[in-house]
Write a protein that holds these residues in place. Structure first.
Motif, PDB file in Angstrom:
ATOM      1  N   ASN A  62       1.222  -1.560  -0.083  1.00  0.00           N
ATOM      2  CA  ASN A  62       0.247  -0.232   0.005  1.00  0.00           C
ATOM      3  C   ASN A  62       1.064   1.444  -0.269  1.00  0.00           C
ATOM      4  O   ASN A  62       2.089   1.729   0.829  1.00  0.00           O
ATOM      5  CB  ASN A  62      -1.323   0.475   1.234  1.00  0.00           C
ATOM      6  N   PHE A  66      -2.224   3.533  -3.490  1.00  0.00           N
ATOM      7  CA  PHE A  66      -2.037   2.613  -4.668  1.00  0.00           C
ATOM      8  C   PHE A  66      -2.274   1.022  -3.530  1.00  0.00           C
ATOM      9  O   PHE A  66      -1.747   1.110  -2.789  1.00  0.00           O
ATOM     10  CB  PHE A  66      -1.447   2.430  -5.828  1.00  0.00           C
ATOM     11  N   SER A  67      -3.131   0.075  -4.096  1.00  0.00           N
ATOM     12  CA  SER A  67      -2.825  -1.331  -2.849  1.00  0.00           C
ATOM     13  C   SER A  67      -2.817  -2.186  -4.476  1.00  0.00           C
ATOM     14  O   SER A  67      -3.375  -2.018  -5.389  1.00  0.00           O
ATOM     15  CB  SER A  67      -4.241  -0.874  -2.395  1.00  0.00           C
ATOM     16  N   PHE A  68      -1.425  -2.854  -4.318  1.00  0.00           N
ATOM     17  CA  PHE A  68      -1.413  -4.330  -5.327  1.00  0.00           C
ATOM     18  C   PHE A  68      -0.638  -5.012  -4.222  1.00  0.00           C
ATOM     19  O   PHE A  68      -0.137  -4.904  -3.346  1.00  0.00           O
ATOM     20  CB  PHE A  68      -0.877  -3.550  -6.210  1.00  0.00           C
ATOM     21  N   ASN A 102      -2.912  -5.840  -9.300  1.00  0.00           N
ATOM     22  CA  ASN A 102      -3.934  -4.151  -8.961  1.00  0.00           C
ATOM     23  C   ASN A 102      -5.055  -4.755  -7.747  1.00  0.00           C
ATOM     24  O   ASN A 102      -6.451  -5.302  -8.534  1.00  0.00           O
ATOM     25  CB  ASN A 102      -4.259  -3.191  -9.763  1.00  0.00           C
ATOM     26  N   LYS A 103      -5.254  -4.102  -6.712  1.00  0.00           N
ATOM     27  CA  LYS A 103      -5.955  -4.074  -5.869  1.00  0.00           C
ATOM     28  C   LYS A 103      -7.539  -2.495  -5.923  1.00  0.00           C
ATOM     29  O   LYS A 103      -8.316  -2.697  -5.372  1.00  0.00           O
ATOM     30  CB  LYS A 103      -5.643  -4.751  -4.376  1.00  0.00           C
ATOM     31  N   ASN A 104      -6.740  -1.719  -6.397  1.00  0.00           N
ATOM     32  CA  ASN A 104      -7.291  -0.626  -6.760  1.00  0.00           C
ATOM     33  C   ASN A 104      -8.161  -0.825  -8.062  1.00  0.00           C
ATOM     34  O   ASN A 104      -8.910  -1.850  -8.750  1.00  0.00           O
ATOM     35  CB  ASN A 104      -6.430   0.281  -7.048  1.00  0.00           C
ATOM     36  N   ASP A 105      -9.431   0.685  -8.023  1.00  0.00           N
ATOM     37  CA  ASP A 105     -10.673   0.806  -9.015  1.00  0.00           C
ATOM     38  C   ASP A 105      -9.212   1.013 -10.300  1.00  0.00           C
ATOM     39  O   ASP A 105      -9.701   1.062 -11.412  1.00  0.00           O
ATOM     40  CB  ASP A 105     -11.267   0.992  -8.755  1.00  0.00           C
ATOM     41  N   GLU A 106      -7.861   1.905  -9.734  1.00  0.00           N
ATOM     42  CA  GLU A 106      -7.555   2.707 -11.546  1.00  0.00           C
ATOM     43  C   GLU A 106      -6.515   1.797 -11.070  1.00  0.00           C
ATOM     44  O   GLU A 106      -5.833   1.020 -11.038  1.00  0.00           O
ATOM     45  CB  GLU A 106      -6.884   4.094 -10.561  1.00  0.00           C
ATOM     46  N   ILE A 108      -3.100   0.295 -12.647  1.00  0.00           N
ATOM     47  CA  ILE A 108      -1.840   1.319 -11.875  1.00  0.00           C
ATOM     48  C   ILE A 108      -0.837   0.663 -12.846  1.00  0.00           C
ATOM     49  O   ILE A 108      -0.776  -0.138 -14.588  1.00  0.00           O
ATOM     50  CB  ILE A 108      -1.402   0.298 -10.778  1.00  0.00           C
ATOM     51  N   LYS A 145      -0.543  -1.179 -18.692  1.00  0.00           N
ATOM     52  CA  LYS A 145      -1.142  -0.459 -17.242  1.00  0.00           C
ATOM     53  C   LYS A 145      -2.035  -1.986 -16.488  1.00  0.00           C
ATOM     54  O   LYS A 145      -2.774  -2.558 -18.148  1.00  0.00           O
ATOM     55  CB  LYS A 145      -1.829  -0.127 -18.249  1.00  0.00           C
ATOM     56  N   GLY A 148      -7.733  -2.555 -12.848  1.00  0.00           N
ATOM     57  CA  GLY A 148      -7.867  -2.797 -11.394  1.00  0.00           C
ATOM     58  C   GLY A 148      -8.874  -3.845 -11.010  1.00  0.00           C
ATOM     59  O   GLY A 148      -9.529  -4.633 -12.368  1.00  0.00           O
TER      60      GLY A 148
END
Length: 187
Positions: A62, A66-68, A102-106, A108, A145, A148
């Protein structure tokens, strides 16, 4: 008067405790417990940044909003094929199979250049990007890229001296982390 001073001091201490020391923006790394290693069972550790990871274990990261997750899945430095003429004399090809989710909606962006090999004598070897036939597939993508909820997996390649011996650790060092995430390679 004394009672008011004690009450005021207690309120001030409670306010400082509640407001001070927020580490929300500080990067964190912890061993993932939802994806156990094929060879070990996850165990809790008192220090998330220094948790013992083994090849195949996943680290949750984290940082910067961002969270991944990242994992060094396998390391190989013997018998790795490469196209003729690709390596300099006295060099061999080593690879690390890695995976980032990638653990986000956006989205990475991922790159092989945040991975490296560390040797016992302090030498660190950075990867170089290779593609084409004759290489063990899949090749980890260059500046890809990742949307999410999606993952990317592949081999990161290293040109290492034939006599250098086996790497000691695989390192993952994205720019926002204060120190690299490490997976010991073993003998």
């Amino acid at each position: 008067m004394r009672r008011t001073t004690v009450l005021l001091a207690a309120c001030l201490l409670a306010t400082l405790t509640a407001c001070g020391g927020s580490d929300d923006d500080k990067p964190t790394v912890s061993k993932a417990t939802d994806t156990p290693s094929a060879t070990t069972k996850p165990t809790p550790s008192p220090s998330p940044s220094k948790e013992a990871l083994r090849l195949g274990d996943t680290a949750n990261v984290n940082t910067g909003g961002f969270s991944f997750s990242a994992a060094a899945l396998a390391y190989k430095d013997k018998g790795v094929s490469s196209p003729p003429g690709m390596l300099q004399d006295g060099m061999k090809l080593a690879l690390v199979e890695v995976k980032v989710c990638n653990k986000n909606d956006e989205p990475i962006e991922v790159s092989p250049f945040v991975w490296s090999l560390a040797y016992e004598d302090g030498v660190r070897v950075e990867p170089f990007h290779m593609s084409g036939s004759g290489l063990p597939q899949p090749v980890y993508p260059m500046d890809a890229k990742v949307r999410g909820g999606d993952c990317v997996r592949g081999n990161v390649f290293f040109e290492v001296p034939e006599e250098s011996g086996r790497a000691e650790r695989v390192l993952y060092s994205p720019q926002d982390l204060d120190e690299p995430v490490e997976w010991p390679v073993g003998k």
